[in-house]
Design a protein around this motif. Sequence first.
Motif, PDB file in Angstrom:
ATOM      1  N   THR A  48       0.812  -1.500   0.225  1.00 50.21           N
ATOM      2  CA  THR A  48       0.002  -0.241   0.116  1.00 50.21           C
ATOM      3  C   THR A  48       1.190   0.957   0.074  1.00 50.21           C
ATOM      4  O   THR A  48       0.739   2.137  -0.433  1.00 50.21           O
ATOM      5  N   ASP A  49       2.462   1.191   1.054  1.00 51.37           N
ATOM      6  CA  ASP A  49       2.875   1.993   1.266  1.00 51.37           C
ATOM      7  C   ASP A  49       3.262   2.828  -0.365  1.00 51.37           C
ATOM      8  O   ASP A  49       3.719   3.758  -0.712  1.00 51.37           O
ATOM      9  N   GLN A  50       4.209   1.870  -0.865  1.00 45.49           N
ATOM     10  CA  GLN A  50       4.636   1.708  -2.281  1.00 45.49           C
ATOM     11  C   GLN A  50       3.602   2.359  -3.370  1.00 45.49           C
ATOM     12  O   GLN A  50       4.174   3.172  -4.005  1.00 45.49           O
ATOM     13  N   THR A  51       2.561   1.474  -3.583  1.00 46.16           N
ATOM     14  CA  THR A  51       1.533   1.813  -4.738  1.00 46.16           C
ATOM     15  C   THR A  51       1.804   3.143  -4.290  1.00 46.16           C
ATOM     16  O   THR A  51       1.203   3.949  -4.845  1.00 46.16           O
ATOM     17  N   LEU A  52       0.970   4.075  -2.911  1.00 46.09           N
ATOM     18  CA  LEU A  52       0.555   5.034  -3.052  1.00 46.09           C
ATOM     19  C   LEU A  52       1.987   6.005  -3.388  1.00 46.09           C
ATOM     20  O   LEU A  52       2.020   7.390  -4.155  1.00 46.09           O
ATOM     21  N   ARG A  53       2.630   5.825  -2.571  1.00 46.70           N
ATOM     22  CA  ARG A  53       3.665   6.682  -3.203  1.00 46.70           C
ATOM     23  C   ARG A  53       4.364   6.750  -4.641  1.00 46.70           C
ATOM     24  O   ARG A  53       4.565   7.911  -5.088  1.00 46.70           O
ATOM     25  N   TYR A  54       4.567   5.805  -5.047  1.00 41.89           N
ATOM     26  CA  TYR A  54       4.868   5.568  -6.715  1.00 41.89           C
ATOM     27  C   TYR A  54       3.558   6.453  -7.311  1.00 41.89           C
ATOM     28  O   TYR A  54       3.714   6.941  -7.991  1.00 41.89           O
ATOM     29  N   ALA A  55       3.082   6.400  -7.175  1.00 37.49           N
ATOM     30  CA  ALA A  55       0.994   6.768  -7.959  1.00 37.49           C
ATOM     31  C   ALA A  55       1.212   7.866  -7.754  1.00 37.49           C
ATOM     32  O   ALA A  55       1.242   9.175  -8.363  1.00 37.49           O
ATOM     33  N   GLY A  56       1.462   8.799  -6.369  1.00 38.39           N
ATOM     34  CA  GLY A  56       1.454   9.823  -5.864  1.00 38.39           C
ATOM     35  C   GLY A  56       3.309  10.883  -7.384  1.00 38.39           C
ATOM     36  O   GLY A  56       3.465  11.243  -7.218  1.00 38.39           O
ATOM     37  N   TYR A  57       4.012   9.802  -7.057  1.00 45.52           N
ATOM     38  CA  TYR A  57       5.275  10.499  -7.688  1.00 45.52           C
ATOM     39  C   TYR A  57       5.043  10.583  -9.104  1.00 45.52           C
ATOM     40  O   TYR A  57       5.239  11.562  -9.730  1.00 45.52           O
ATOM     41  N   LYS A  58       4.221   9.431  -9.745  1.00 44.77           N
ATOM     42  CA  LYS A  58       3.732   9.575 -10.911  1.00 44.77           C
ATOM     43  C   LYS A  58       2.659  11.066 -11.580  1.00 44.77           C
ATOM     44  O   LYS A  58       2.835  11.895 -12.066  1.00 44.77           O
ATOM     45  N   ASN A  59       1.618  11.125 -10.293  1.00 45.36           N
ATOM     46  CA  ASN A  59       1.178  12.592 -10.882  1.00 45.36           C
ATOM     47  C   ASN A  59       2.483  13.894 -10.239  1.00 45.36           C
ATOM     48  O   ASN A  59       1.208  14.414 -11.336  1.00 45.36           O
ATOM     49  N   ALA A  60       2.599  13.665  -9.520  1.00 48.86           N
ATOM     50  CA  ALA A  60       3.035  14.729  -8.967  1.00 48.86           C
ATOM     51  C   ALA A  60       3.994  15.437 -10.503  1.00 48.86           C
ATOM     52  O   ALA A  60       4.187  16.645 -11.008  1.00 48.86           O
ATOM     53  N   MET A  61       4.676  14.402 -11.134  1.00 46.47           N
ATOM     54  CA  MET A  61       5.791  14.574 -12.457  1.00 46.47           C
ATOM     55  C   MET A  61       5.265  14.997 -13.633  1.00 46.47           C
ATOM     56  O   MET A  61       5.090  15.460 -13.990  1.00 46.47           O
ATOM     57  N   ALA A  62       3.680  14.369 -13.376  1.00 48.19           N
ATOM     58  CA  ALA A  62       2.927  15.178 -14.510  1.00 48.19           C
ATOM     59  C   ALA A  62       2.081  16.326 -14.932  1.00 48.19           C
ATOM     60  O   ALA A  62       2.197  17.095 -15.533  1.00 48.19           O
ATOM     61  N   VAL A  63       1.644  16.645 -13.235  1.00 44.65           N
ATOM     62  CA  VAL A  63       1.596  18.379 -12.809  1.00 44.65           C
ATOM     63  C   VAL A  63       2.781  18.994 -13.434  1.00 44.65           C
ATOM     64  O   VAL A  63       2.700  20.246 -13.713  1.00 44.65           O
ATOM     65  N   MET A  64       4.060  18.763 -13.418  1.00 40.97           N
ATOM     66  CA  MET A  64       5.594  19.259 -13.272  1.00 40.97           C
ATOM     67  C   MET A  64       5.055  19.544 -14.928  1.00 40.97           C
ATOM     68  O   MET A  64       5.610  20.939 -15.253  1.00 40.97           O
ATOM     69  N   VAL A  65       5.050  18.278 -15.605  1.00 38.00           N
ATOM     70  CA  VAL A  65       5.172  19.194 -16.867  1.00 38.00           C
ATOM     71  C   VAL A  65       4.715  19.882 -17.361  1.00 38.00           C
ATOM     72  O   VAL A  65       4.650  20.803 -18.234  1.00 38.00           O
ATOM     73  N   ALA A  66       3.109  19.913 -16.621  1.00 36.64           N
ATOM     74  CA  ALA A  66       1.816  20.172 -17.271  1.00 36.64           C
ATOM     75  C   ALA A  66       2.108  21.983 -16.898  1.00 36.64           C
ATOM     76  O   ALA A  66       2.198  22.586 -18.152  1.00 36.64           O
ATOM     77  N   ASN A  67       2.598  22.316 -15.619  1.00 40.86           N
ATOM     78  CA  ASN A  67       3.016  23.432 -15.838  1.00 40.86           C
ATOM     79  C   ASN A  67       3.642  24.227 -16.260  1.00 40.86           C
ATOM     80  O   ASN A  67       4.025  25.385 -16.637  1.00 40.86           O
ATOM     81  N   PHE A  68       5.297  23.660 -16.897  1.00 41.15           N
ATOM     82  CA  PHE A  68       5.938  23.675 -17.438  1.00 41.15           C
ATOM     83  C   PHE A  68       5.977  23.899 -18.768  1.00 41.15           C
ATOM     84  O   PHE A  68       5.701  25.349 -19.622  1.00 41.15           O
ATOM     85  N   SER A  69       5.379  23.295 -19.683  1.00 39.26           N
ATOM     86  CA  SER A  69       4.362  23.103 -20.815  1.00 39.26           C
ATOM     87  C   SER A  69       3.273  24.546 -20.374  1.00 39.26           C
ATOM     88  O   SER A  69       3.113  25.094 -21.318  1.00 39.26           O
ATOM     89  N   ALA A  70       2.381  25.124 -19.450  1.00 34.38           N
ATOM     90  CA  ALA A  70       1.867  26.256 -19.190  1.00 34.38           C
ATOM     91  C   ALA A  70       2.565  27.263 -18.951  1.00 34.38           C
ATOM     92  O   ALA A  70       1.963  28.370 -20.212  1.00 34.38           O
ATOM     93  N   ILE A  71       3.931  27.411 -18.697  1.00 33.57           N
ATOM     94  CA  ILE A  71       4.556  28.019 -18.776  1.00 33.57           C
ATOM     95  C   ILE A  71       5.211  29.279 -19.876  1.00 33.57           C
ATOM     96  O   ILE A  71       5.031  29.976 -20.349  1.00 33.57           O
ATOM     97  N   LEU A  72       5.594  27.468 -20.689  1.00 33.39           N
ATOM     98  CA  LEU A  72       6.312  27.682 -22.018  1.00 33.39           C
ATOM     99  C   LEU A  72       5.489  28.343 -22.551  1.00 33.39           C
ATOM    100  O   LEU A  72       5.677  29.048 -24.221  1.00 33.39           O
ATOM    101  N   ARG A  73       4.120  28.323 -23.076  1.00 30.77           N
ATOM    102  CA  ARG A  73       2.954  28.513 -23.891  1.00 30.77           C
ATOM    103  C   ARG A  73       2.387  30.494 -23.112  1.00 30.77           C
ATOM    104  O   ARG A  73       2.123  30.787 -24.215  1.00 30.77           O
TER     105      ARG A  73
END
Length: 106
Positions: A48-73
């Motif tokens: 449970t801990d591994q799954t939630l940590r990994y899923a949270g990390y993936k979500n954080a990476m997706a948000v970061m890329v989306a934010n960077f892309s929005a800044i570049l627009r």
Amino acid sequence: MPKVHMLTHFADIIAEFGQIPQSSTTTVELLHQGLNLTYNQSNKVNATDQTLRYAGYKNAMAVMVANFSAILRNPSTVDKKILSNLRKGLSWFPTRKARLVAVREN
């Protein structure tokens, strides 16, 4: 599990409203697909801990890329050096598909 718990309510719902052919668990399954994949990649010890940590990390990476892309627009509000660094970082992923694959793998 929510899907199993929903079954306890079906008898009352069917009695009150009739048949429910539109009822589907497809949406619920799609929403949990990421968690299921991460569970399968865990070592099943404290999964449970591994799954939630990994899923949270993936979500954080997706948000970061989306934010960077929005800044570049809308680059007019950001310092040129920061823009240069963002472009360099995102250039590692030449297409949206490549960025999504990187997010999924990391």
